[in-house]
Structure formats: structure tokens, C-alpha cells
Design a protein around this motif. Sequence first.
Motif, PDB file in Angstrom:
ATOM      1  N   SER A  23       0.858  -1.189   0.000  1.00 13.52           N
ATOM      2  CA  SER A  23       0.000   0.000   0.000  1.00 13.52           C
ATOM      3  C   SER A  23       0.891   1.235   0.000  1.00 13.52           C
ATOM      4  O   SER A  23       2.079   1.166   0.308  1.00 13.52           O
ATOM      5  N   GLY A  24       0.315   2.359  -0.371  1.00 11.18           N
ATOM      6  CA  GLY A  24       1.058   3.611  -0.354  1.00 11.18           C
ATOM      7  C   GLY A  24       1.054   4.234   1.034  1.00 11.18           C
ATOM      8  O   GLY A  24       0.243   3.890   1.890  1.00 11.18           O
ATOM      9  N   CYS A  25       1.969   5.162   1.260  1.00 10.63           N
ATOM     10  CA  CYS A  25       2.040   5.889   2.534  1.00 10.63           C
ATOM     11  C   CYS A  25       0.998   7.004   2.541  1.00 10.63           C
ATOM     12  O   CYS A  25       0.635   7.536   1.499  1.00 10.63           O
ATOM     13  N   GLY A  26       0.564   7.368   3.722  1.00 10.34           N
ATOM     14  CA  GLY A  26      -0.342   8.497   3.874  1.00 10.34           C
ATOM     15  C   GLY A  26       0.388   9.808   3.650  1.00 10.34           C
ATOM     16  O   GLY A  26       1.614   9.888   3.756  1.00 10.34           O
ATOM     17  N   GLY A  81       2.302  11.316   0.115  1.00 15.08           N
ATOM     18  CA  GLY A  81       2.812  10.017   0.546  1.00 15.08           C
ATOM     19  C   GLY A  81       3.467   9.258  -0.596  1.00 15.08           C
ATOM     20  O   GLY A  81       3.081   9.390  -1.755  1.00 15.08           O
ATOM     21  N   THR A  82       4.460   8.456  -0.277  1.00  8.21           N
ATOM     22  CA  THR A  82       5.167   7.651  -1.263  1.00  8.21           C
ATOM     23  C   THR A  82       4.264   6.519  -1.767  1.00  8.21           C
ATOM     24  O   THR A  82       3.516   5.927  -0.992  1.00  8.21           O
ATOM     25  N   THR A  92      10.581   4.806   1.251  1.00  7.83           N
ATOM     26  CA  THR A  92      10.737   6.221   1.572  1.00  7.83           C
ATOM     27  C   THR A  92       9.467   6.715   2.216  1.00  7.83           C
ATOM     28  O   THR A  92       8.402   6.208   1.933  1.00  7.83           O
ATOM     29  N   TRP A  93       9.596   7.727   3.048  1.00  9.50           N
ATOM     30  CA  TRP A  93       8.438   8.252   3.741  1.00  9.50           C
ATOM     31  C   TRP A  93       8.047   9.590   3.169  1.00  9.50           C
ATOM     32  O   TRP A  93       8.706  10.121   2.294  1.00  9.50           O
ATOM     33  N   ILE A  94       7.008  10.133   3.680  1.00 10.89           N
ATOM     34  CA  ILE A  94       6.493  11.413   3.239  1.00 10.89           C
ATOM     35  C   ILE A  94       7.457  12.544   3.563  1.00 10.89           C
ATOM     36  O   ILE A  94       8.300  12.426   4.421  1.00 10.89           O
TER      37      ILE A  94
END
Length: 100
Positions: A23-26, A81-82, A92-94
Motif C-alpha cells: 500500500s502507499g504511505c499516507g 505520501g510515497t 521512503t516516507w512522506i
Amino acid sequence: MTVIHAVSVGGGGGGEANHDGASGCGGALAYKNNISVTPGDVVTVYVGGGGRATSWGNNSNTGSSSYITVGGSNVAVAGGGTGGDQNGTSSTWITNNNYS
């Protein structure tokens, strides 16, 4: 003179297209309180869109940044978000850029 308070949230990253994909990051959160404004100031709100899944086996798109400007100056910028990574994780993070 008066003041406003600004909150922005970046668009979330897209989920990966594979059946077992990540899933993608927020999106990030940014806020700024007590921003001085005067009548006639231009306040612009940009809402960043979420990322989307791309083709099978490829990483998904990162969400877009959201931001608020007052008189042309950024006051609250929240990175997107990534997107999901084809290897099953988002490495990687936001990015959160909160301008003072």
C-alpha cells in the motif's frame, strides 16, 4: 488586522498494482496558527491528489503536496505520501515542509 489558522494534508501514495503489492504511505500533515492577514490578502488553498497504481510490476505514484499560501507566501506545505513499492514495501516516507 486579523489572523487565520491553516491546516493541510498531502495526498496519499497509490497502492501497488500486483496482487501482493504494498500500500502507499499516507500524506503529511502541516499546520500554522495565528497567520496575520489583512482585508484584500489572497489566500490560496491547493489540495494535492492521491497517487495511483501504475502498470503491473511497477512502483505506484507518489501523492501530490497540499499547501496554503497567503499573499504568495507558503504557510503550510504537506508533502504527498510515497507510492507502493514493487518489492512489497515503501522504502521512503512522506516529506513534510512546514513553513513558518
